[in-house]
Design a protein around this motif. Structure first.
Motif, PDB file in Angstrom:
ATOM      1  N   GLN A 151      37.459  61.296  55.771  1.00 39.92           N
ATOM      2  CA  GLN A 151      36.450  61.084  55.494  1.00 39.92           C
ATOM      3  C   GLN A 151      35.338  61.404  57.047  1.00 39.92           C
ATOM      4  N   PHE A 152      34.541  61.828  56.483  1.00 41.41           N
ATOM      5  CA  PHE A 152      33.263  62.877  57.517  1.00 41.41           C
ATOM      6  C   PHE A 152      32.510  61.275  57.717  1.00 41.41           C
ATOM      7  N   PRO A 153      31.669  61.191  59.281  1.00 41.92           N
ATOM      8  CA  PRO A 153      30.919  60.509  58.651  1.00 41.92           C
ATOM      9  C   PRO A 153      29.620  60.523  57.002  1.00 41.92           C
ATOM     10  N   LYS A 154      30.023  58.760  57.335  1.00 42.73           N
ATOM     11  CA  LYS A 154      29.020  58.543  56.162  1.00 42.73           C
ATOM     12  C   LYS A 154      29.263  59.143  54.801  1.00 42.73           C
ATOM     13  N   GLN A 155      30.289  59.759  55.072  1.00 39.86           N
ATOM     14  CA  GLN A 155      31.141  60.212  53.671  1.00 39.86           C
ATOM     15  C   GLN A 155      32.529  59.272  52.872  1.00 39.86           C
ATOM     16  N   SER A 156      32.078  60.141  51.793  1.00 43.58           N
ATOM     17  CA  SER A 156      33.427  58.793  51.550  1.00 43.58           C
ATOM     18  C   SER A 156      34.647  59.945  51.632  1.00 43.58           C
ATOM     19  N   LEU A 157      35.842  58.678  51.405  1.00 44.21           N
ATOM     20  CA  LEU A 157      36.891  59.294  51.239  1.00 44.21           C
ATOM     21  C   LEU A 157      37.559  60.420  50.490  1.00 44.21           C
ATOM     22  N   MET A 158      37.250  61.265  51.073  1.00 46.89           N
ATOM     23  CA  MET A 158      38.122  62.658  50.195  1.00 46.89           C
ATOM     24  C   MET A 158      39.059  62.786  50.449  1.00 46.89           C
ATOM     25  N   LEU A 159      40.014  63.351  49.006  1.00 45.87           N
ATOM     26  CA  LEU A 159      41.169  63.979  48.614  1.00 45.87           C
ATOM     27  C   LEU A 159      41.703  64.579  49.138  1.00 45.87           C
ATOM     28  N   MET A 160      42.631  65.163  50.797  1.00 41.03           N
ATOM     29  CA  MET A 160      43.192  66.837  50.557  1.00 41.03           C
ATOM     30  C   MET A 160      44.467  67.227  49.749  1.00 41.03           C
ATOM     31  N   ALA A 161      45.166  65.812  49.857  1.00 35.84           N
ATOM     32  CA  ALA A 161      46.697  66.296  48.987  1.00 35.84           C
ATOM     33  C   ALA A 161      47.268  65.547  48.638  1.00 35.84           C
ATOM     34  N   THR A 162      47.967  65.360  47.739  1.00 34.73           N
ATOM     35  CA  THR A 162      49.163  64.281  47.085  1.00 34.73           C
ATOM     36  C   THR A 162      50.303  65.126  47.629  1.00 34.73           C
ATOM     37  N   SER A 163      51.269  63.722  48.030  1.00 33.22           N
ATOM     38  CA  SER A 163      52.459  64.202  48.471  1.00 33.22           C
ATOM     39  C   SER A 163      53.346  63.966  47.762  1.00 33.22           C
ATOM     40  N   ASN A 164      54.696  63.916  47.497  1.00 30.33           N
ATOM     41  CA  ASN A 164      55.808  63.836  45.842  1.00 30.33           C
ATOM     42  C   ASN A 164      57.058  64.398  47.536  1.00 30.33           C
ATOM     43  N   GLU A 165      57.762  63.296  47.532  1.00 24.40           N
ATOM     44  CA  GLU A 165      59.108  63.431  47.760  1.00 24.40           C
ATOM     45  C   GLU A 165      59.880  63.746  47.416  1.00 24.40           C
ATOM     46  N   GLY A 166      60.696  65.073  48.524  1.00 23.71           N
ATOM     47  CA  GLY A 166      61.835  65.608  48.281  1.00 23.71           C
ATOM     48  C   GLY A 166      61.000  67.098  47.061  1.00 23.71           C
ATOM     49  N   SER A 167      59.373  67.643  47.252  1.00 27.27           N
ATOM     50  CA  SER A 167      58.887  68.319  46.641  1.00 27.27           C
ATOM     51  C   SER A 167      57.440  68.692  47.672  1.00 27.27           C
TER      52      SER A 167
ATOM     53  N   LEU B  55      51.324  64.116  58.302  1.00 25.48           N
ATOM     54  CA  LEU B  55      50.236  65.462  57.472  1.00 25.48           C
ATOM     55  C   LEU B  55      50.485  66.529  59.319  1.00 25.48           C
ATOM     56  N   THR B  56      50.732  67.401  59.257  1.00 23.02           N
ATOM     57  CA  THR B  56      50.888  68.131  60.647  1.00 23.02           C
ATOM     58  C   THR B  56      49.227  68.635  60.753  1.00 23.02           C
ATOM     59  N   VAL B  57      48.240  68.867  61.583  1.00 24.36           N
ATOM     60  CA  VAL B  57      47.620  69.633  61.593  1.00 24.36           C
ATOM     61  C   VAL B  57      47.917  70.667  62.307  1.00 24.36           C
ATOM     62  N   THR B  58      47.101  71.741  61.801  1.00 20.26           N
ATOM     63  CA  THR B  58      47.939  72.739  62.879  1.00 20.26           C
ATOM     64  C   THR B  58      46.653  73.624  63.932  1.00 20.26           C
ATOM     65  N   SER B  59      47.217  74.115  64.660  1.00 16.11           N
ATOM     66  CA  SER B  59      45.819  74.420  65.727  1.00 16.11           C
ATOM     67  C   SER B  59      44.894  73.874  65.061  1.00 16.11           C
ATOM     68  N   ALA B  60      43.939  73.087  65.600  1.00 13.39           N
ATOM     69  CA  ALA B  60      43.455  72.282  65.576  1.00 13.39           C
ATOM     70  C   ALA B  60      42.086  73.217  66.300  1.00 13.39           C
ATOM     71  N   HIS B  61      41.259  72.556  65.188  1.00 16.37           N
ATOM     72  CA  HIS B  61      39.405  73.063  65.778  1.00 16.37           C
ATOM     73  C   HIS B  61      38.822  71.887  66.177  1.00 16.37           C
ATOM     74  N   PRO B  62      37.436  72.005  66.537  1.00 17.22           N
ATOM     75  CA  PRO B  62      36.533  70.831  66.507  1.00 17.22           C
ATOM     76  C   PRO B  62      36.300  70.231  65.586  1.00 17.22           C
ATOM     77  N   GLU B  63      36.071  71.087  64.081  1.00 16.07           N
ATOM     78  CA  GLU B  63      35.674  71.178  63.220  1.00 16.07           C
ATOM     79  C   GLU B  63      36.788  70.044  61.876  1.00 16.07           C
ATOM     80  N   ASP B  64      38.100  69.826  62.444  1.00 11.72           N
ATOM     81  CA  ASP B  64      38.753  69.618  62.101  1.00 11.72           C
ATOM     82  C   ASP B  64      38.810  67.886  62.947  1.00 11.72           C
ATOM     83  N   SER B  65      38.228  67.664  63.328  1.00 10.38           N
ATOM     84  CA  SER B  65      37.832  66.194  63.534  1.00 10.38           C
ATOM     85  C   SER B  65      37.579  65.018  62.949  1.00 10.38           C
ATOM     86  N   SER B  66      37.689  64.730  62.533  1.00 11.37           N
ATOM     87  CA  SER B  66      38.167  63.449  61.018  1.00 11.37           C
ATOM     88  C   SER B  66      38.426  62.137  61.434  1.00 11.37           C
TER      89      SER B  66
END
Lengths: 118, 112
Positions: free
Chosen positions: A38-54, A79-90
């Motif tokens: 979720q970014f400021p003043k925005q809705s929750l946005m789906l990033m990914a669906t995590s499935n056990e074992g796959s 969830l691992t944010v790799t090589s994070a950059h300022p635009e990943d701040s959220s």
């Protein structure tokens, strides 16, 4: 009610570093967990669906190599944010549905993680 | 693109006032409509999960209605209390087992 624990709740890191966020279902099993952002003043946005074992299923526009998701057990997704950059701040928040509740079951949410990348 | 719209974005009421919010969603391929309450520094908590057109659910002073043919749901709070202050999220699912699509929420502030 079912509890989902997410941590860390807040993390500040330097640009270029990686950050891992954990999401645990404490009293139920979760075959599937959902990661939202979720970014400021925005809705929750789906990033990914995590499935056990796959592999996780990523939404369009979300880089799978940047946002690594691992769901190794029925109670833990990371969830691992790799090589994070300022635009990943959220605000990142996970949710899970009790595997035994059926497809219309409510989601149980973690407390969320506020990531700030300097 | 599936959009869920909520209105108003925010509102402020006095203790004892009754209020309502609106959630609109695509009327095609409807599966379920969820309402969540999200208090500051806490996790969102489910209020209602609704699946049938014409459904009406109630929990204490809070109730919700659903119209799947026209694609909207109303959330009502009767006799608002300060502890009702929160952001109310509406979320829509178009298929079984899929992730929810959320609106931006309505932030309610109740003054005593």
């Amino acid at each position: 009610g079912a509890v989902v624990s997410q941590h860390p709740s807040r993390v500040i890191c330097k640009s270029g570093t990686s950050v891992k966020i954990e999401c645990r279902s404490l009293d139920f099993q979760a075959t599937t967990m959902f990661w939202y952002r979720q970014f400021p003043k925005q809705s929750l946005m789906l990033m990914a669906t995590s499935n056990e074992g796959s592999k996780a299923t990523y939404e369009q526009g979300v880089e799978k190599d940047k946002f690594l998701i691992n769901h190794a057990s029925l109670t833990l997704s990371t969830l691992t944010v790799t090589s994070a950059h300022p635009e990943d701040s959220s605000f990142y928040i996970c949710s899970a549905r009790d595997s035994g509740s059926g497809n219309t079951g409510e989601l149980f949410f973690g407390e969320g993680s506020r990531l700030t990348v300097l | 693109i599936l959009n869920v719209e909520q209105s108003p974005q925010s509102l402020h009421v006095q203790e004892g006032d009754s209020t309502n919010f609106t959630c609109s969603f695509p009327s095609s391929n409807f599966y379920a409509l969820h309402w969540y309450r999200w208090e500051t520094a806490k996790s969102p908590e489910a209020l209602f999960v609704m699946t049938l057109n014409g459904d009406e659910k109630k929990k204490g002073r809070i109730s919700a209605t659903l119209n799947t043919k026209e694609g909207y749901s109303y959330l009502y709070i009767k006799g608002s209390q300060p502890e009702d202050s929160a952001t109310y999220l509406c979320a829509y699912a178009n298929q079984a087992g899929t992730a929810l699509i959320f609106g931006k929420g309505t932030t309610l502030s109740v003054s005593s």
